[in-house]
Design an enzyme around this catalytic site. Structure first.
Site, PDB file in Angstrom:
ATOM      1  N   LYS A  77       0.833  -1.203   0.000  1.00  0.00           N
ATOM      2  CA  LYS A  77       0.000   0.000   0.000  1.00  0.00           C
ATOM      3  C   LYS A  77       0.872   1.259   0.000  1.00  0.00           C
ATOM      4  O   LYS A  77       1.955   1.270   0.608  1.00  0.00           O
ATOM      5  CB  LYS A  77      -0.883  -0.042   1.250  1.00  0.00           C
ATOM      6  CG  LYS A  77      -2.000   0.961   1.327  1.00  0.00           C
ATOM      7  CD  LYS A  77      -2.846   0.656   2.576  1.00  0.00           C
ATOM      8  CE  LYS A  77      -3.908   1.687   2.848  1.00  0.00           C
ATOM      9  NZ  LYS A  77      -4.691   1.364   4.065  1.00  0.00           N
ATOM     10  N   SER A 152      -9.459   1.807   3.685  1.00  0.00           N
ATOM     11  CA  SER A 152      -8.561   2.558   2.827  1.00  0.00           C
ATOM     12  C   SER A 152      -7.635   1.679   1.993  1.00  0.00           C
ATOM     13  O   SER A 152      -6.984   2.167   1.069  1.00  0.00           O
ATOM     14  CB  SER A 152      -7.717   3.517   3.682  1.00  0.00           C
ATOM     15  OG  SER A 152      -6.908   2.816   4.591  1.00  0.00           O
ATOM     16  N   SER A 176      -9.859  -0.850   7.583  1.00  0.00           N
ATOM     17  CA  SER A 176      -9.240  -0.664   6.271  1.00  0.00           C
ATOM     18  C   SER A 176      -8.630  -1.910   5.663  1.00  0.00           C
ATOM     19  O   SER A 176      -8.240  -1.892   4.492  1.00  0.00           O
ATOM     20  CB  SER A 176      -8.176   0.439   6.345  1.00  0.00           C
ATOM     21  OG  SER A 176      -8.779   1.683   6.588  1.00  0.00           O
TER      22      SER A 176
END
Length: 470
Positions: A77, A152, A176
């Site tokens: 990420k 997220s 997330s």
């Protein structure tokens, strides 16, 4: 090869059935084929990945020691440090924030032999449940571009469903990891706080205390076995994280059948009956696997959720809000206003009392988990919402977080482990369930998730067949 599991890919490379170069090349080609439609991978690292794959094959040929993910393609990420790459966290102003060194989770992946083929998208500051930002744009759900891929770690979730990489890295401060797993039909584990070390060398300051206690790094994958492998690799010690705990990955074996509490749904929640039907199917799968299943009310779900909202928003308001608003886009500011509207912003005394109250609530949950070592809950009581549904105003945000995913964010303030596993499709789109256990008993979460997966099956293959036929 891109359809192979991480476990099978690692075995194939170790045995010589396939080379790391062949595997990485297959995933790079898959990324180039699938990513343009979904925009999940926003930093393409295929060139250094190809070089790393050649080096991995040479090391294996020379008989050098190799790790459990030797040659296995993964994604990371964009809110953690990868040396030499920008840790933008989805913020245009941070696009030149180049990481001076690897974060612990990235270092652990590399030490295990994993090869990073790309970095995945996140909303600005990783603070929305919908993955869109002014820097890299919108990430689409591979199942249906009209619904969100979550956030997220939305880019991570979408990349896994699309077959880009074998394991994706993500993190979770309010859902997330678990929300993108739910939205994209994959599996994950939010580990206990302290299980996987965390630190960004590029960070100018430490995060607020309760944000540190609520946030976890973790793996997303297409099968529970791959999630377990990712957890094992990511959890290696790193002295840069003072909260890391050297807890064993496997705890004592329980005597007799494990009791499972199927969480009663609060009367004030507006639910989708078909979603709850799939949750009941998951309970049936556990009963068939030998678990002792009963419907039980969990301790003070509403109070636990409100404590999460109050603590995280108070810290953000005091220490971060001003700086965020200076560089954030309009969508982030609107969503932040909505978040703040559902929280009670605390003064100094209120903040200290809330932290003290956290201990009481956590104690009650830990005692509950002594009687019921597994808690099965919906991750959401509604199907996956539309793209950027949080831009519908403060009431829509409250409906989403207070009503739809109340079982999700509550777990972060407690620091407990929670897994998500798909249980089926609803109108052609995936639905998952959440499994909670006591501190450092990720093994119990994953065993229950595997029991459900064994009976419900994995779902991404249905997506791939549909795409191939269409």
């Amino acid at each position: 090869m891109w359809q192979w599991s991480a476990v099978d890919t690692a075995k194939a490379i170790r045995s010589g059935k396939a080379s790391a170069e062949e595997v990485v090349d297959a995933h790079i080609r898959r990324m180039r084929e699938a990513n343009p439609a979904i925009n999940a991978v926003v930093v393409d690292l295929s060139e250094p990945a190809a070089k790393a794959a050649k080096a991995a094959d040479k090391a294996l040929a020379k008989g050098k020691p190799i790790g459990p993910l030797h040659g296995v393609p993964v994604t990371v990420k964009i809110n953690v440090d990868v040396e030499g790459q920008a840790n933008s966290n989805g913020v245009s102003a941070f696009k030149e924030t180049i990481a001076p060194a690897d974060s612990p989770v990235v270092a652990n992946l590399k030490k295990a032999g994993a090869i990073i083929i790309g970095m995945t998208n996140t909303p600005e500051f990783s603070m929305r449940a919908f993955t869109d930002n002014p820097l890299h744009g919108l990430t689409r759900n591979p199942w249906d571009p009209a619904i969100t891929c979550g956030g997220s770690s939305g880019g991570a979730g979408a990349s896994m469903a699309a077959g880009i990489g074998c394991i994706a890295h993500g993190n979770d401060i309010g859902g997330s990891l678990r929300w993108p797993a739910f939205c994209n039909g994959i599996a994950t584990i939010k580990p206990t706080q302290g299980r996987i070390p965390a630190f960004n060398p590029s960070a100018p300051a430490e995060r607020p205390l309760m944000a540190q206690f609520m946030s976890s790094q973790g793996p997303l994958a297409r099968s529970v076995a791959d999630v377990a492998l990712g957890l094992e690799v990511m959890a290696a010690r790193d002295p840069r994280d003072p909260w890391w705990v050297p807890a064993p990955l496997d705890g004592p074996k329980p005597a007799g059948p494990l009791r499972v509490a199927v969480a009663k749904i609060p009367s004030d929640m507006d639910v989708d009956r078909d979603v709850l039907g799939l949750v009941r199917s998951a309970a049936d799968h556990l009963a068939e696997a030998g678990y002792d299943v009963a419907e039980v009310e969990v301790p003070d779900l509403a109070g636990t959720w409100q404590l999460w909202a109050d603590l995280i928003m108070t810290e953000l308001h005091v220490l971060q809000e001003k700086q965020m608003r200076e560089v954030a886009g309009a969508d982030f500011k609107q969503t932040l206003d909505s978040f703040l509207s559902v929280a009670n912003l605390l003064d100094g005394e209120g903040y200290m009392r809330a932290i003290a109250q956290r201990s009481r609530i956590l104690r009650n949950w830990l005692l509950f988990l002594e009687d019921y070592p597994v808690v099965l809950t919906p991750l959401s009581v509604k199907p996956t919402p539309a793209v950027n549904a949080d831009l519908g105003g403060a009431q829509r945000v409250k409906d989403l977080f207070w009503n739809d995913v109340r079982f999700m964010s509550s777990i972060n303030v407690l620091g407990l482990p929670a897994a998500v596993v798909p249980v089926g499709l609803l109108e052609g789109k995936p639905i998952g369930v959440q499994l909670i256990a006591s501190r450092y008993r990720e093994d119990i979460c994953l065993a229950a998730a595997a029991a459900i997966e064994h009976r419900a099956g994995t779902v991404v293959q249905k997506l791939w067949k549909r795409k191939a036929a269409g």
